[in-house]
Enzyme design. Structure first.
Site, mmCIF file in Angstrom:
data_model
loop_
_atom_site.group_PDB
_atom_site.id
_atom_site.type_symbol
_atom_site.label_atom_id
_atom_site.label_comp_id
_atom_site.label_asym_id
_atom_site.label_seq_id
_atom_site.Cartn_x
_atom_site.Cartn_y
_atom_site.Cartn_z
ATOM 1 N N ARG A 31 -13.434 15.105 -34.094
ATOM 2 C CA ARG A 31 -12.785 16.193 -33.371
ATOM 3 C C ARG A 31 -13.241 17.502 -33.988
ATOM 4 O O ARG A 31 -12.512 18.205 -34.659
ATOM 5 C CB ARG A 31 -11.231 16.092 -33.452
ATOM 6 C CG ARG A 31 -10.637 14.877 -32.783
ATOM 7 C CD ARG A 31 -10.490 14.963 -31.267
ATOM 8 N NE ARG A 31 -11.679 14.740 -30.497
ATOM 9 C CZ ARG A 31 -11.673 14.560 -29.165
ATOM 10 N NH1 ARG A 31 -10.542 14.555 -28.493
ATOM 11 N NH2 ARG A 31 -12.796 14.405 -28.511
ATOM 12 N N PHE A 43 -19.401 14.283 -26.498
ATOM 13 C CA PHE A 43 -19.002 13.473 -27.661
ATOM 14 C C PHE A 43 -18.808 11.996 -27.309
ATOM 15 O O PHE A 43 -18.961 11.135 -28.156
ATOM 16 C CB PHE A 43 -17.695 14.027 -28.254
ATOM 17 C CG PHE A 43 -16.602 14.107 -27.247
ATOM 18 C CD1 PHE A 43 -15.744 13.040 -27.058
ATOM 19 C CD2 PHE A 43 -16.459 15.223 -26.428
ATOM 20 C CE1 PHE A 43 -14.763 13.086 -26.084
ATOM 21 C CE2 PHE A 43 -15.484 15.286 -25.452
ATOM 22 C CZ PHE A 43 -14.639 14.202 -25.282
ATOM 23 N N ASP A 67 1.395 20.188 -20.384
ATOM 24 C CA ASP A 67 0.759 18.896 -20.647
ATOM 25 C C ASP A 67 1.780 18.083 -21.439
ATOM 26 O O ASP A 67 1.997 18.314 -22.628
ATOM 27 C CB ASP A 67 -0.540 19.094 -21.438
ATOM 28 C CG ASP A 67 -1.267 17.779 -21.700
ATOM 29 O OD1 ASP A 67 -0.601 16.731 -21.728
ATOM 30 O OD2 ASP A 67 -2.491 17.810 -21.890
ATOM 31 N N TYR A 119 0.837 -1.205 0.000
ATOM 32 C CA TYR A 119 0.000 0.000 0.000
ATOM 33 C C TYR A 119 0.872 1.256 0.000
ATOM 34 O O TYR A 119 0.558 2.233 -0.681
ATOM 35 C CB TYR A 119 -0.926 0.014 1.220
ATOM 36 C CG TYR A 119 -1.951 1.124 1.125
ATOM 37 C CD1 TYR A 119 -3.167 0.911 0.494
ATOM 38 C CD2 TYR A 119 -1.672 2.396 1.624
ATOM 39 C CE1 TYR A 119 -4.089 1.932 0.362
ATOM 40 C CE2 TYR A 119 -2.588 3.424 1.494
ATOM 41 C CZ TYR A 119 -3.805 3.192 0.866
ATOM 42 O OH TYR A 119 -4.708 4.207 0.730
ATOM 43 N N PHE A 132 -8.004 21.367 -24.819
ATOM 44 C CA PHE A 132 -8.241 19.934 -24.917
ATOM 45 C C PHE A 132 -9.466 19.638 -24.046
ATOM 46 O O PHE A 132 -9.669 20.275 -23.019
ATOM 47 C CB PHE A 132 -7.029 19.086 -24.497
ATOM 48 C CG PHE A 132 -7.309 17.626 -24.755
ATOM 49 C CD1 PHE A 132 -7.378 17.158 -26.055
ATOM 50 C CD2 PHE A 132 -7.583 16.742 -23.716
ATOM 51 C CE1 PHE A 132 -7.715 15.831 -26.318
ATOM 52 C CE2 PHE A 132 -7.913 15.414 -23.973
ATOM 53 C CZ PHE A 132 -7.980 14.962 -25.280
ATOM 54 N N THR A 133 -10.251 18.655 -24.461
ATOM 55 C CA THR A 133 -11.564 18.420 -23.840
ATOM 56 C C THR A 133 -11.492 18.285 -22.315
ATOM 57 O O THR A 133 -12.130 19.049 -21.588
ATOM 58 C CB THR A 133 -12.194 17.158 -24.449
ATOM 59 O OG1 THR A 133 -11.257 16.075 -24.318
ATOM 60 C CG2 THR A 133 -12.518 17.351 -25.937
ATOM 61 N N LYS A 140 -0.109 7.540 -23.437
ATOM 62 C CA LYS A 140 0.366 7.902 -24.777
ATOM 63 C C LYS A 140 1.874 7.632 -24.855
ATOM 64 O O LYS A 140 2.300 6.488 -24.905
ATOM 65 C CB LYS A 140 0.025 9.362 -25.088
ATOM 66 C CG LYS A 140 -1.440 9.596 -25.453
ATOM 67 C CD LYS A 140 -2.361 9.568 -24.287
ATOM 68 C CE LYS A 140 -3.699 10.203 -24.560
ATOM 69 N NZ LYS A 140 -4.606 10.095 -23.405
HETATM 70 C C1 P61 Z 1 -7.009 10.870 -26.817
HETATM 71 F F1 P61 Z 1 -11.816 11.795 -27.135
HETATM 72 N N1 P61 Z 1 -6.314 11.938 -24.827
HETATM 73 O O1 P61 Z 1 -6.347 11.718 -27.443
HETATM 74 P P1 P61 Z 1 -6.405 10.646 -20.000
HETATM 75 N N2 P61 Z 1 -4.081 15.688 -22.395
HETATM 76 C C2 P61 Z 1 -4.018 15.299 -23.678
HETATM 77 C C3 P61 Z 1 -4.676 14.163 -24.094
HETATM 78 O O2 P61 Z 1 -4.582 13.794 -25.361
HETATM 79 C C4 P61 Z 1 -5.442 13.405 -23.149
HETATM 80 C C5 P61 Z 1 -5.489 13.858 -21.818
HETATM 81 C C6 P61 Z 1 -4.798 14.983 -21.478
HETATM 82 C C7 P61 Z 1 -7.066 10.970 -25.379
HETATM 83 C C8 P61 Z 1 -8.083 10.150 -24.617
HETATM 84 C C9 P61 Z 1 -9.330 10.938 -24.697
HETATM 85 O O3 P61 Z 1 -11.967 13.966 -25.628
HETATM 86 C C10 P61 Z 1 -11.199 12.918 -25.232
HETATM 87 O O4 P61 Z 1 -5.339 9.700 -19.625
HETATM 88 C C11 P61 Z 1 -3.216 16.107 -24.621
HETATM 89 O O5 P61 Z 1 -7.225 10.188 -21.175
HETATM 90 O O6 P61 Z 1 -7.271 11.007 -18.843
HETATM 91 C C12 P61 Z 1 -6.161 12.267 -23.554
HETATM 92 O O7 P61 Z 1 -5.635 11.967 -20.448
HETATM 93 C C13 P61 Z 1 -6.275 13.126 -20.767
HETATM 94 C C14 P61 Z 1 -10.116 10.855 -25.823
HETATM 95 C C15 P61 Z 1 -9.534 11.981 -23.815
HETATM 96 C C16 P61 Z 1 -11.058 11.827 -26.067
HETATM 97 C C17 P61 Z 1 -10.492 12.951 -24.071
HETATM 98 O O8 P61 Z 1 -7.593 9.932 -27.385
#
Ligand code: P61
Length: 470
Positions: free
Chosen positions: A395, A462, A228, A85, A137-138, A271
């Site tokens: 997107r 979305f 980021d 833990y 970013f979303t 990523k």
């Molecule tokens: C992606 F449709 N990205 O691109 P988490 N910052 C950035 C990202 O690209 C990101 C996160 C933070 C995704 C997954 C995803 O609208 C969407 O590990 C530059 O996914 O929590 C994630 O990181 C967030 C797809 C996220 C989406 C949001 O496919």
């Protein structure tokens, strides 16, 4: 009949070919369902690719998030998970890897990127403060807004133009930041939110010159600069390739220098870091770290595991080292570029320059007869799936959501459909099949109609929205 001499990829470009720096040890069979079955699956999913079952997908280009293939070393690391833990040895490996390659002092693991975004937004934003950033970013913007902040897009104008060939379309326009400071005062700025290879702009990089200038601006006004770092390795590749003075530096050196201009970073390790789940948050300032370290126990877990299992932290630590190898970065971005160059050659409208993680089809030009409120990019994702079982992601206007103050749709300039390439997963032949599918959908564009939204969730609509064909 004239004799046709076949050419390798390298020969087509007048150079020697290169290949991926790995070979395949384990495979996962793919399955292609019939056109009728795809029609039924698309209808069942409300024409939203997020609602498809992955068993109904042939080539999955929804995202590069959590979809990478791990190496044999990473899988071996999974067996060395210390699931204590508190104080797991894998945490210290992860901390060491982040300190070594990203250069930040204090580290917290999180369950994924948005866990880190949540914590930094809560701690660093006071209600009513502005957060200038290089395109929204979303999840990032939503956490900033939920903390009471106001996101302001300060990316250079070229980023909103899919045809601009600017080599660093992720750059921040310093003039826009200065204007914001002049209007509201530096104290009204929570921090600057800088992303490497800007996702919504098409995976477009930020130059070293830009982050250096931003650091100076932040120092002049006493403002923090947070990064980021989700796709910073890919950003570093573009700096090595395009920016004067960096051709002779390694990806690892460039990454470390870039991060060194910032005060901290959040990361979706799903990523660049080559794992299926995980994230982290890192800052240099001790007082800020103390606050974050306290808050993490409320929302994620104890500060030495956050939201991760020991084995996952080990895989992340190993993934970080693998991700900064120059030959990895080159083959990763090179595969994306291979797909994009085929499409450009065939006259299919895509965002240029070709970015680091995905090809973004320009749905505005692709379906010039479909108005934005009939979801051209969502339509294109649906059509591509119907044609070939390839899954992509909208997107555009659906992803942009609504302004929380007025309730109106945001109308983004970019209306894009993303073909996202997972790392170390698909072959050049999969890219060929994908390119031909896009071409087939493009050739049928004039008879395609748009969509209407029939179900709209409140947050990040979305992901779960449903559509019907017009
Ligand atoms: C992606 F449709 N990205 O691109 P988490 N910052 C950035 C990202 O690209 C990101 C996160 C933070 C995704 C997954 C995803 O609208 C969407 O590990 C530059 O996914 O929590 C994630 O990181 C967030 C797809 C996220 C989406 C949001 O496919």
């Amino acid at each position: 009949m004239t004799h046709h001499i076949p050419q390798t990829m390298g020969q087509q470009h007048g150079r020697r070919s290169w290949a991926e720096p790995w070979k395949i040890k384990m495979v996962e069979p793919l399955r292609m369902i019939t056109r009728e079955e795809r029609q039924a699956a698309a209808e069942g999913a409300g024409y939203n690719t997020f609602l498809l079952r992955s068993d109904d997908v042939y080539i999955d280009l929804l995202t590069d998030s959590g979809t990478s293939a791990m190496s044999d070393r990473q899988w071996a690391g999974m067996m060395l998970g210390d699931e204590a833990y508190a104080g797991s040895r894998n945490f210290y490996h992860l901390e060491d890897a982040i300190q070594t390659y990203y250069g930040y002092r204090h580290i917290l693991p999180t369950h994924q990127g948005r866990g880190a975004e949540h914590l930094i937004s809560r701690v660093a934003i006071k209600p009513g403060q502005y957060i200038p950033g290089n395109m929204y970013f979303t999840t990032t913007r939503l956490h900033q807004e939920m903390a009471g902040g106001i996101f302001v897009d300060v990316i250079i104008d070229e980023a909103h133009d899919p045809e601009s060939l600017h080599p660093f379309k992720g750059n921040i326009d310093l003039g826009k930041v200065e204007d914001l400071i002049n209007t509201h005062g530096a104290a009204a700025i929570a921090y600057i939110s800088l992303a490497g290879t800007v996702n919504m702009a098409g995976g477009q990089p930020v130059s070293m010159a830009n982050v250096r200038d931003l650091r100076a601006l932040c120092d002049r006004h006493g403002i923090k600069l947070f990064l980021d770092a989700t796709r910073m390795v890919e950003n570093s590749f573009f700096i090595q390739e395009r920016e004067e003075g960096y051709a002779g530096k390694s990806i690892a050196e460039i990454l470390r220098e870039f991060c060194g201009y910032t005060d901290g970073a959040w990361m979706s390790a799903k990523k660049d870091n080559l794992v299926n789940i995980g994230g982290w948050l890192a800052v240099n300032d001790w007082d800020l770290f103390e606050e974050l370290r306290n808050l993490i126990v409320v929302f994620e877990g104890l500060h030495t595991y956050g939201g991760a299992a020991g084995r996952d932290m080990e895989a992340m630590a190993i993934g970080i080292v693998e991700s900064v190898q120059d030959d990895h970065a080159r083959s990763r971005v090179g595969q994306v570029r291979y797909l994009g160059e085929l499409l450009v050659e065939w006259g299919v409208p895509i965002v240029q320059p070709i970015g680091g993680h995905a090809i973004f089809l320009d749905a505005r030009r692709f379906y010039s007869h479909i108005p934005q409120n009939q979801f051209p990019a969502q339509t294109l994702a649906a059509e591509l799936y119907l044609d070939s079982g390839i899954r992509s992601m909208e997107r555009g206007i659906a992803s942009a959501g609504r302004d929380p103050h007025t309730g109106d749709h945001y109308y983004p300039k970019l209306e894009l459909t993303r073909l996202t390439i997972p790392r170390r997963v698909y072959t050049q032949a999969h890219m060929d099949v994908t390119a031909e599918a896009v071409k087939a959908v493009y050739d049928a564009r004039e008879t395609t109609h748009g969509l209407k939204m029939v179900y709209e969730p409140k947050y990040l609509r979305f992901f779960q929205a449903r559509f019907e064909r017009l």
